[in-house]
Design a protein around this motif. Structure first.
Motif, PDB file in Angstrom:
ATOM      1  N   THR A 326       0.832  -1.207   0.000  1.00 15.63           N
ATOM      2  CA  THR A 326       0.000   0.000   0.000  1.00 15.63           C
ATOM      3  C   THR A 326       0.863   1.252   0.000  1.00 15.63           C
ATOM      4  O   THR A 326       0.416   2.329   0.384  1.00 15.63           O
ATOM      5  N   ALA A 327       2.094   1.116  -0.468  1.00 18.28           N
ATOM      6  CA  ALA A 327       3.002   2.269  -0.515  1.00 18.28           C
ATOM      7  C   ALA A 327       2.499   3.329  -1.487  1.00 18.28           C
ATOM      8  O   ALA A 327       2.792   4.514  -1.338  1.00 18.28           O
ATOM      9  N   SER A 328       1.750   2.902  -2.496  1.00 18.16           N
ATOM     10  CA  SER A 328       1.113   3.836  -3.416  1.00 18.16           C
ATOM     11  C   SER A 328      -0.111   3.146  -4.001  1.00 18.16           C
ATOM     12  O   SER A 328      -0.219   1.914  -3.974  1.00 18.16           O
ATOM     13  N   LEU A 329      -1.018   3.934  -4.541  1.00 24.59           N
ATOM     14  CA  LEU A 329      -2.232   3.365  -5.108  1.00 24.59           C
ATOM     15  C   LEU A 329      -1.930   2.465  -6.315  1.00 24.59           C
ATOM     16  O   LEU A 329      -2.507   1.379  -6.430  1.00 24.59           O
ATOM     17  N   PRO A 330      -1.000   2.851  -7.221  1.00 21.27           N
ATOM     18  CA  PRO A 330      -0.671   1.949  -8.334  1.00 21.27           C
ATOM     19  C   PRO A 330      -0.105   0.602  -7.866  1.00 21.27           C
ATOM     20  O   PRO A 330      -0.409  -0.439  -8.445  1.00 21.27           O
ATOM     21  N   VAL A 331       0.712   0.611  -6.813  1.00 16.25           N
ATOM     22  CA  VAL A 331       1.252  -0.653  -6.283  1.00 16.25           C
ATOM     23  C   VAL A 331       0.112  -1.518  -5.743  1.00 16.25           C
ATOM     24  O   VAL A 331       0.052  -2.726  -5.999  1.00 16.25           O
ATOM     25  N   ALA A 332      -0.798  -0.901  -4.983  1.00 18.80           N
ATOM     26  CA  ALA A 332      -1.924  -1.652  -4.415  1.00 18.80           C
ATOM     27  C   ALA A 332      -2.793  -2.248  -5.521  1.00 18.80           C
ATOM     28  O   ALA A 332      -3.238  -3.394  -5.431  1.00 18.80           O
ATOM     29  N   ARG A 333      -3.023  -1.469  -6.566  1.00 15.57           N
ATOM     30  CA  ARG A 333      -3.839  -1.970  -7.685  1.00 15.57           C
ATOM     31  C   ARG A 333      -3.139  -3.126  -8.397  1.00 15.57           C
ATOM     32  O   ARG A 333      -3.777  -4.102  -8.803  1.00 15.57           O
ATOM     33  N   TYR A 334      -1.830  -3.019  -8.561  1.00 13.64           N
ATOM     34  CA  TYR A 334      -1.058  -4.088  -9.210  1.00 13.64           C
ATOM     35  C   TYR A 334      -1.152  -5.372  -8.387  1.00 13.64           C
ATOM     36  O   TYR A 334      -1.436  -6.451  -8.910  1.00 13.64           O
ATOM     37  N   TYR A 335      -0.929  -5.226  -7.088  1.00 12.42           N
ATOM     38  CA  TYR A 335      -0.987  -6.381  -6.181  1.00 12.42           C
ATOM     39  C   TYR A 335      -2.353  -7.063  -6.244  1.00 12.42           C
ATOM     40  O   TYR A 335      -2.451  -8.283  -6.388  1.00 12.42           O
ATOM     41  N   GLU A 336      -3.415  -6.261  -6.154  1.00 12.33           N
ATOM     42  CA  GLU A 336      -4.761  -6.842  -6.149  1.00 12.33           C
ATOM     43  C   GLU A 336      -5.103  -7.482  -7.500  1.00 12.33           C
ATOM     44  O   GLU A 336      -5.783  -8.511  -7.554  1.00 12.33           O
ATOM     45  N   ALA A 337      -4.611  -6.896  -8.599  1.00 13.24           N
ATOM     46  CA  ALA A 337      -4.883  -7.460  -9.927  1.00 13.24           C
ATOM     47  C   ALA A 337      -4.169  -8.797 -10.107  1.00 13.24           C
ATOM     48  O   ALA A 337      -4.732  -9.751 -10.654  1.00 13.24           O
ATOM     49  N   ALA A 338      -2.917  -8.894  -9.632  1.00 15.36           N
ATOM     50  CA  ALA A 338      -2.170 -10.157  -9.734  1.00 15.36           C
ATOM     51  C   ALA A 338      -2.838 -11.235  -8.883  1.00 15.36           C
ATOM     52  O   ALA A 338      -2.930 -12.403  -9.280  1.00 15.36           O
ATOM     53  N   LYS A 339      -3.309 -10.816  -7.721  1.00 10.91           N
ATOM     54  CA  LYS A 339      -4.001 -11.748  -6.816  1.00 10.91           C
ATOM     55  C   LYS A 339      -5.312 -12.230  -7.444  1.00 10.91           C
ATOM     56  O   LYS A 339      -5.648 -13.410  -7.400  1.00 10.91           O
ATOM     57  N   ALA A 340      -6.036 -11.288  -8.081  1.00 13.17           N
ATOM     58  CA  ALA A 340      -7.300 -11.634  -8.729  1.00 13.17           C
ATOM     59  C   ALA A 340      -7.085 -12.592  -9.898  1.00 13.17           C
ATOM     60  O   ALA A 340      -7.981 -13.358 -10.249  1.00 13.17           O
ATOM     61  N   ALA A 341      -5.870 -12.554 -10.470  1.00 10.28           N
ATOM     62  CA  ALA A 341      -5.549 -13.452 -11.582  1.00 10.28           C
ATOM     63  C   ALA A 341      -5.120 -14.828 -11.094  1.00 10.28           C
ATOM     64  O   ALA A 341      -4.723 -15.679 -11.898  1.00 10.28           O
ATOM     65  N   GLY A 342      -5.180 -15.049  -9.777  1.00  9.28           N
ATOM     66  CA  GLY A 342      -4.953 -16.379  -9.231  1.00  9.28           C
ATOM     67  C   GLY A 342      -3.640 -16.598  -8.510  1.00  9.28           C
ATOM     68  O   GLY A 342      -3.382 -17.694  -8.014  1.00  9.28           O
ATOM     69  N   ALA A 343      -2.798 -15.576  -8.421  1.00 11.17           N
ATOM     70  CA  ALA A 343      -1.501 -15.751  -7.763  1.00 11.17           C
ATOM     71  C   ALA A 343      -1.648 -15.646  -6.246  1.00 11.17           C
ATOM     72  O   ALA A 343      -2.394 -14.792  -5.754  1.00 11.17           O
ATOM     73  N   PRO A 344      -0.938 -16.490  -5.476  1.00 11.75           N
ATOM     74  CA  PRO A 344      -0.969 -16.387  -4.007  1.00 11.75           C
ATOM     75  C   PRO A 344      -0.451 -15.033  -3.538  1.00 11.75           C
ATOM     76  O   PRO A 344       0.539 -14.520  -4.060  1.00 11.75           O
ATOM     77  N   ALA A 345      -1.133 -14.464  -2.535  1.00 11.11           N
ATOM     78  CA  ALA A 345      -0.831 -13.106  -2.072  1.00 11.11           C
ATOM     79  C   ALA A 345       0.630 -12.919  -1.680  1.00 11.11           C
ATOM     80  O   ALA A 345       1.285 -11.952  -2.093  1.00 11.11           O
ATOM     81  N   LYS A 346       1.167 -13.831  -0.875  1.00  4.38           N
ATOM     82  CA  LYS A 346       2.533 -13.673  -0.378  1.00  4.38           C
ATOM     83  C   LYS A 346       3.547 -13.702  -1.517  1.00  4.38           C
ATOM     84  O   LYS A 346       4.525 -12.950  -1.515  1.00  4.38           O
ATOM     85  N   LEU A 347       3.314 -14.562  -2.501  1.00  9.81           N
ATOM     86  CA  LEU A 347       4.247 -14.642  -3.630  1.00  9.81           C
ATOM     87  C   LEU A 347       4.197 -13.380  -4.478  1.00  9.81           C
ATOM     88  O   LEU A 347       5.228 -12.897  -4.956  1.00  9.81           O
ATOM     89  N   VAL A 348       3.002 -12.819  -4.659  1.00 11.75           N
ATOM     90  CA  VAL A 348       2.893 -11.544  -5.385  1.00 11.75           C
ATOM     91  C   VAL A 348       3.688 -10.463  -4.652  1.00 11.75           C
ATOM     92  O   VAL A 348       4.471  -9.722  -5.250  1.00 11.75           O
ATOM     93  N   ALA A 349       3.487 -10.383  -3.334  1.00 15.79           N
ATOM     94  CA  ALA A 349       4.207  -9.380  -2.533  1.00 15.79           C
ATOM     95  C   ALA A 349       5.712  -9.569  -2.649  1.00 15.79           C
ATOM     96  O   ALA A 349       6.464  -8.591  -2.793  1.00 15.79           O
ATOM     97  N   ASN A 350       6.173 -10.818  -2.604  1.00 11.40           N
ATOM     98  CA  ASN A 350       7.610 -11.086  -2.716  1.00 11.40           C
ATOM     99  C   ASN A 350       8.172 -10.594  -4.042  1.00 11.40           C
ATOM    100  O   ASN A 350       9.249  -9.984  -4.093  1.00 11.40           O
ATOM    101  N   TRP A 351       7.458 -10.861  -5.138  1.00 12.04           N
ATOM    102  CA  TRP A 351       7.930 -10.422  -6.446  1.00 12.04           C
ATOM    103  C   TRP A 351       7.889  -8.899  -6.579  1.00 12.04           C
ATOM    104  O   TRP A 351       8.805  -8.286  -7.129  1.00 12.04           O
TER     105      TRP A 351
END
Length: 483
Positions: A326-351
Motif C-alpha cells: 500500500t506504498a502507493s495506489l498503483p502498487v496496491a492496484r497491481y498487487y490486487e490485480a495479480a491476486k485476482a488473476a490467481g496468484a498467491p498473495a505472499k508470492l505476489v508481494a515477494n515479487w
C-alpha cells in the motif's frame, strides 16, 4: 524504542514543511487556470495581479481537498479557521503579502506512519494550512535582467508541517515519500515534483544527546527524494563542522546545489513576528460544518492503513509486506490485480518487493510502467507453483518478459529450455547413477552427516543441468537412501 542513530556523536533533528499543490482547475482566490506550462503571465487575472479594487473569493474545491487530507491523517478539521496576511516583499509577490493561515489553520494535528527498512515509525503533524503560491522569478535568457511570471501566483497550496521528530536523512526521505504517495492516493495532488506540485522544505539542526534543540537551518524547495537525502547529509556535516570549530550557527534559509552537492545560505531566516501576520480583512472566517466533513468522509477512498490491515487479515501478509503493498495506489492496484488473476498473495508481494522493485528503481519508473503486468506475473508464479519451472528459471523468464522478448510465459519457457524435469522414471535413473558415482557421500550420509545429503542433491541438479524439480529430487533421494 531504540536510541536514535548518532552522526559523529550528534543527534540530528529534522522537521519537514511540504507544499502540496492542490488539484483544482482554478486558483485558490480567483478563476484563473492552474494548468502547467502556459506562456508567462497568460494565466494571471486582476485578482492574481493585485489590481486595485479586486477581492479574493475562496475556492471551495481547495477547502474540500484540505478536509480530505485532514481526515486521512486522523487530524482535527477546524470548524472555524482564519486566513491571514503574511507580509514580505519580493518581486514575484504582487500584493506585498501572501494569503495564508497562521494561528488557526484548517487542519490541526494528525500522524504519518512509514517504514525505514523494516522498522515502523510514526511522526506527528503540527498542522496543514491553506495558502496561495507566489509567482516565479526568471533569471535566464533575459540579457542580464530578471523576468517575473505570475502564472503560479494564487495557485492553491496545502502546507503540511511535521513535528521535528525525524532523526536521519533516510527517515526524512521515507516520510516525504509516504506523504507524496498519500496526497496522490487521495487525489488532492498530482505529485509532479518536476513541475513543483510537491515541494519539500527541510528544517535541520544537530545537538548532543539530551541537549536542547540546536539552531535550525531550512533547506528550501527540494524537488527530488535523492536531493533531499544529499542535502540533509551535507547540511548535517556542515553544521557539525561549524560547532566543532567553535563557530556559531545562524538561523537561515539555504538552497541546495545538486551539481556541487552543497547547501549555501540564501538569507537569514525570519521568525513569525517578522512577517507581521494579521487576519485578512477581505476574507471572512472559513466555516466548515459537520455535515460537510461527514460528506467528504463518505467519499474517501479506502485509505492505505485500512487497506494494509485488510491485506494482513484477509491475505495473511506480514505487516511489513502489507505496508509495502500500500506504498502507493498503483502498487496496491497491481498487487490486487495479480491476486485476482490467481496468484498467491505472499508470492505476489515477494515479487513486487523483490525483482519488480529492483528493476523499477534502476529504471526510475513507477509500477504502472512495468513491462510485466499483473496478469503476466500471475502466470509466471503459476508455473512455479505447478512445478513447470524452478525459482531460478522463473527469474530468467521474468528478465525476458521485462526486456520484451515475448509476452507469452509458456513460449519463453519452451524456447529457453527451462522446463523442469519431473519425469519420475528418468529422475530415478539419473539418481541411481549419482549414488553409484558418489559412494563416499552415501556412506557419510548413512553415518549421520546431513551435509552429505545436500552434496548428493547438488550432484543430481548438476547431472540434470539444473532442470530437475528440486522437491522431487529430495523426495526420491530420501527414498533411495532409506531416509
Amino acid at each position: 524504542m531504540s536510541a536514535p542513530k548518532l552522526i559523529r556523536g550528534y543527534e540530528v533533528v529534522i522537521g519537514l514543511e511540504n507544499h502540496v499543490q492542490l488539484s483544482t482547475a482554478s486558483k485558490i482566490f480567483s478563476g484563473s487556470s492552474t494548468a502547467f506550462g502556459a506562456a508567462p503571465n497568460t494565466q494571471a487575472s486582476p485578482v492574481d495581479l493585485a489590481l486595485p479594487g479586486t477581492l479574493p473569493v475562496l475556492n471551495r474545491g481547495a477547502v474540500e481537498r484540505a478536509i480530505r487530507f485532514g481526515l486521512a491523517v486522523g487530524a482535527h478539521v477546524a470548524p472555524l479557521s482564519i486566513f491571514a496576511r503574511k507580509n514580505y516583499f519580493y518581486p514575484d509577490l504582487p500584493k506585498g503579502y501572501q494569503i495564508s493561515q497562521y494561528e488557526i489553520p484548517v487542519v490541526q494535528g494528525g500522524q504519518i506512519s512509514f517504514y525505514v527498512g523494516d522498522t515502523k515509525k510514526t511522526v506527528n503533524l503540527t498542522r496543514a494550512h491553506l495558502e496561495e503560491d507566489a509567482g516565479k522569478s526568471l533569471h535566464e535568457d533575459y540579457h542580464g535582467m530578471s523576468g517575473i511570471d505570475l502564472n503560479r501566483a494564487g495557485t492553491p497550496l496545502l502546507e503540511i508541517v511535521s513535528e521535528p521528530e525525524l532523526r536521519s536523512a533516510e527517515e526524512a526521505c521515507e516520510y516525504a515519500k509516504t506523504l507524496h504517495a498519500l496526497v496522490m492516493w487521495l487525489g488532492i495532488c498530482d505529485g509532479n515534483m518536476q513541475e513543483g506540485s510537491f515541494r519539500c522544505d527541510v528544517n535541520v539542526s544537530v545537538r548532543k544527546p539530551g541537549q536542547p534543540f540546536g539552531t535550525r537551518r531550512e533547506i528550501k524547495n527540494l524537488n527530488s527524494f535523492k536531493f533531499l537525502i544529499q542535502a540533509v547529509n551535507f547540511e548535517v556535516n556542515w553544521q557539525i563542522d561549524r560547532i566543532e570549530d567553535g563557530l556559531p550557527i545562524q538561523q537561515a534559509t539555504v538552497l541546495f546545489n545538486p551539481d556541487t552537492g552543497e547547501t549555501r545560505a540564501m538569507r537569514t531566516k525570519e521568525d513569525a513576528a517578522d512577517y507581521r501576520y494579521f487576519p485578512d480583512p477581505d476574507l471572512p472566517p472559513l466555516m466548515i460544518g459537520a455535515d460537510w466533513i461527514e460528506r467528504v468522509k463518505a467519499e474517501l477512498p479506502e485509505l492505505p492503513a485500512v487497506m494494509a490491515a485488510r491485506f494482513e487479515q484477509a491475505d495473511g501478509l506480514p505487516a511489513y509486506d502489507a505496508q509495502m503493498m500500500t506504498a502507493s495506489l498503483p502498487v496496491a492496484r497491481y498487487y490486487e490485480a495479480a491476486k485476482a488473476a490467481g496468484a498467491p498473495a505472499k508470492l505476489v508481494a515477494n515479487w513486487v518487493m523483490g525483482e519488480i522493485s529492483r528493476r523499477l528503481n534502476a529504471e526510475e519508473k513507477g509500477i504502472e510502467a512495468a513491462p510485466v503486468g499483473p496478469a503476466l506475473l500471475a502466470k509466471l508464479i503459476a508455473r512455479i507453483g505447478d512445478g513447470t519451472i524452478s525459482n531460478n528459471a522463473a527469474r530468467q523468464v521474468f528478465e525476458a518478459l521485462w526486456a520484451g522478448e515475448s509476452s507469452d510465459v509458456d513460449a519463453l519457457i519452451e524456447a529457453k529450455g527451462l522446463k523442469q524435469m519431473s519425469d519420475t522414471g528418468e529422475l530415478e535413473r539419473i539418481l541411481d547413477e549419482v549414488l553409484a558415482a558418489n559412494a563416499k557421500s552415501v556412506e557419510e550420509f548413512r553415518a549421520g552427516k546431513d551435509k552429505a545429503f545436500n552434496a548428493l542433491v547438488g550432484q543430481a541438479m548438476k547431472a540434470t543441468k539444473g532442470k530437475a524439480n528440486p522437491g522431487l529430487v529430495n523426495e526420491l533421494l530420501k527414498k533411495k537412501l532409506g531416509g
